[in-house]
Design a protein around this motif. Structure first.
Motif, short mmCIF file in Angstrom:
data_model
loop_
_atom_site.label_atom_id
_atom_site.label_comp_id
_atom_site.label_asym_id
_atom_site.label_seq_id
_atom_site.Cartn_x
_atom_site.Cartn_y
_atom_site.Cartn_z
N ASP A 40 0.84 -1.21 0.00
CA ASP A 40 0.00 0.00 0.00
C ASP A 40 0.87 1.25 0.00
OD1 ASP A 40 -2.34 -1.46 -0.01
OD2 ASP A 40 -2.67 -1.32 2.15
N ALA A 41 1.93 1.24 0.80
CA ALA A 41 2.82 2.41 0.86
C ALA A 41 3.53 2.63 -0.47
CB ALA A 41 3.84 2.22 1.98
N LEU A 42 3.93 1.54 -1.11
CA LEU A 42 4.60 1.65 -2.40
C LEU A 42 3.67 2.17 -3.48
CD1 LEU A 42 6.59 -1.72 -2.39
CD2 LEU A 42 7.55 0.57 -2.13
N TYR A 43 2.37 1.87 -3.37
CA TYR A 43 1.39 2.26 -4.37
C TYR A 43 0.78 3.64 -4.10
CZ TYR A 43 1.23 -2.42 -6.52
OH TYR A 43 1.54 -3.58 -7.20
N ALA A 44 1.04 4.19 -2.92
CA ALA A 44 0.45 5.48 -2.57
C ALA A 44 1.12 6.61 -3.34
CB ALA A 44 0.59 5.72 -1.07
N LYS A 45 0.52 7.78 -3.30
CA LYS A 45 1.09 8.95 -3.97
C LYS A 45 2.53 9.15 -3.51
CE LYS A 45 0.24 13.87 -4.75
NZ LYS A 45 -0.63 15.03 -4.41
N ASP A 46 3.44 9.29 -4.45
CA ASP A 46 4.87 9.45 -4.20
C ASP A 46 5.53 8.17 -3.69
OD1 ASP A 46 4.71 12.16 -4.94
OD2 ASP A 46 4.17 12.74 -2.89
N GLY A 47 4.82 7.05 -3.70
CA GLY A 47 5.41 5.77 -3.30
C GLY A 47 6.40 5.29 -4.34
N ALA A 48 7.35 4.46 -3.90
CA ALA A 48 8.42 4.00 -4.80
C ALA A 48 7.90 3.13 -5.93
CB ALA A 48 9.47 3.24 -4.00
N GLY A 49 6.73 2.52 -5.76
CA GLY A 49 6.20 1.65 -6.80
C GLY A 49 5.47 2.38 -7.91
N VAL A 50 5.14 3.63 -7.67
CA VAL A 50 4.34 4.37 -8.67
C VAL A 50 5.10 4.55 -9.97
CG1 VAL A 50 3.16 6.54 -9.15
CG2 VAL A 50 3.02 5.52 -6.87
N ALA A 51 6.36 4.98 -9.88
CA ALA A 51 7.15 5.20 -11.09
C ALA A 51 7.35 3.91 -11.86
CB ALA A 51 8.49 5.83 -10.73
N ALA A 52 7.59 2.82 -11.13
CA ALA A 52 7.81 1.53 -11.79
C ALA A 52 6.58 1.08 -12.57
CB ALA A 52 8.19 0.48 -10.75
N LEU A 53 5.40 1.28 -11.96
CA LEU A 53 4.18 0.84 -12.63
C LEU A 53 3.73 1.82 -13.70
CD1 LEU A 53 2.03 -0.85 -9.86
CD2 LEU A 53 3.69 -1.82 -11.42
N ALA A 54 4.15 3.07 -13.60
CA ALA A 54 3.78 4.06 -14.62
C ALA A 54 4.33 3.67 -15.98
CB ALA A 54 4.29 5.44 -14.22
N LEU A 56 4.97 0.39 -16.85
CA LEU A 56 4.34 -0.86 -17.25
C LEU A 56 2.85 -0.71 -17.54
CD1 LEU A 56 5.92 -3.38 -14.70
CD2 LEU A 56 6.27 -3.35 -17.18
N VAL A 57 2.16 0.02 -16.66
CA VAL A 57 0.71 0.14 -16.74
C VAL A 57 0.31 1.60 -16.54
CG1 VAL A 57 -1.42 -1.07 -16.08
CG2 VAL A 57 0.77 -2.00 -15.37
N PRO A 58 0.58 2.46 -17.50
CA PRO A 58 0.31 3.88 -17.31
C PRO A 58 -1.15 4.19 -17.00
CG PRO A 58 0.86 3.38 -19.61
CD PRO A 58 1.21 2.18 -18.81
N GLY A 59 -2.06 3.36 -17.51
CA GLY A 59 -3.48 3.60 -17.28
C GLY A 59 -3.92 3.35 -15.85
N ALA A 60 -3.06 2.70 -15.05
CA ALA A 60 -3.42 2.39 -13.66
C ALA A 60 -2.79 3.36 -12.67
CB ALA A 60 -2.99 0.97 -13.32
N VAL A 61 -2.12 4.38 -13.17
CA VAL A 61 -1.44 5.33 -12.30
C VAL A 61 -2.04 6.72 -12.49
CG1 VAL A 61 0.76 6.44 -11.75
CG2 VAL A 61 0.69 4.00 -12.28
N GLY A 62 -2.40 7.34 -11.37
CA GLY A 62 -2.99 8.68 -11.42
C GLY A 62 -2.33 9.61 -10.42
N ASP A 63 -2.98 10.73 -10.15
CA ASP A 63 -2.42 11.74 -9.25
C ASP A 63 -2.26 11.23 -7.82
OD1 ASP A 63 -2.31 13.50 -11.34
OD2 ASP A 63 -4.22 14.47 -10.86
N ASN A 64 -3.08 10.24 -7.45
CA ASN A 64 -3.03 9.72 -6.08
C ASN A 64 -2.29 8.39 -5.97
OD1 ASN A 64 -4.58 11.84 -4.90
ND2 ASN A 64 -6.41 10.94 -5.83
N GLY A 65 -1.49 8.08 -6.98
CA GLY A 65 -0.73 6.84 -6.95
C GLY A 65 -1.35 5.78 -7.84
N VAL A 66 -1.21 4.51 -7.43
CA VAL A 66 -1.69 3.39 -8.24
C VAL A 66 -3.15 3.10 -7.90
CG1 VAL A 66 -1.40 0.94 -8.75
CG2 VAL A 66 0.61 2.37 -8.35
N ASP A 67 -3.97 3.02 -8.94
CA ASP A 67 -5.38 2.65 -8.79
C ASP A 67 -5.45 1.12 -8.84
OD1 ASP A 67 -8.06 1.96 -9.24
OD2 ASP A 67 -8.46 3.78 -10.39
#
Length: 202
Positions: A40-54, A56-67
């Motif tokens: 959850d922390a990695l997927y939250a806004k500014d979490g370390a996982g957001v950039a990685a998934l952006a 791979l799956v740009p459609g699942a990443v928004g302003d608040n992190g990973v959807d």
């Protein structure tokens, strides 16, 4: 030689009382690392996982992190994507876990709350594993009492998890959570007392 914390893993199928048991360890002063909370922390806004998934799956990443809902939809459309996501996220989870261990390097005992512990072979770096369990009837009643849960949804979850009997067979300890919190609390305190004396040398 210096000592390191005794690493106890905690797992159990859905509705078996894992979260309650982890909370009892925490209440007794044992540091607890929660695998789900780490993701959850990695997927939250500014979490370390957001950039990685952006990437791979740009459609699942928004302003608040990973959807997470959008991420599940993308995986349903493209199942091989799951392995790519895991390859990107697992090293970040390992880094999160290592930071937790560093923060609690002087603790005699630490607990790792990992839903898919055996499924991900986490037992290979743990000192022992505690499995929480109860009867299928109690398990089902607990889960179906949750908002938005249905028999079909529960059956799908159970189909993806290692059977309870196999988890119990692999465990070093098994706690029955079917008789309320009081006996579980007593069992937790007894196990803590035992394991705090067993911290291995690094």
């Amino acid at each position: 030689m210096s000592q390191r914390p005794y690493r106890l893993g905690l797992t159990g199928s859905i509705g078996m009382g894992k979260s309650t048991t982890a909370a009892l360890f925490a209440a007794a002063g044992v540091p607890v690392w929660d695998a789900d909370a780490a993701v959850d922390a990695l997927y939250a806004k500014d979490g370390a996982g957001v950039a990685a998934l952006a990437e791979l799956v740009p459609g699942a990443v928004g302003d608040n992190g990973v959807d997470r809902a959008a991420l599940r939809r993308e995986i349903q459309k493209n199942p091989p994507l799951l392995a790519q996501i895991e390859a990107a996220i697992h090293p970040l989870v390992a880094t999160h876990r290592a930071a937790f261990l560093e923060r609690h390097a002087r603790a005699p005992l630490v607990l790792f709350d990992i839903p898919l512990l055996f499924e991900t072979n986490a037992q290979t770096w743990l000192d022992a594993v505690l499995v929480v369990s109860t009867t299928p009837e109690i398990q089902r009643a607990r889960v179906l009492a949750r908002k938005g849960m249905s028999d079909d949804f529960l059956n799908n979850i159970l189909a993806r998890q290692m059977p309870d009997a196999e988890k119990r067979a692999r465990a070093d300890w098994v706690f029955d959570t079917g008789n309320g919190v009081t006996p579980v609390r007593k069992a937790v305190l007894a196990l803590i007392a035992r394991l705090q004396e067993a911290a291995p040398h690094a």
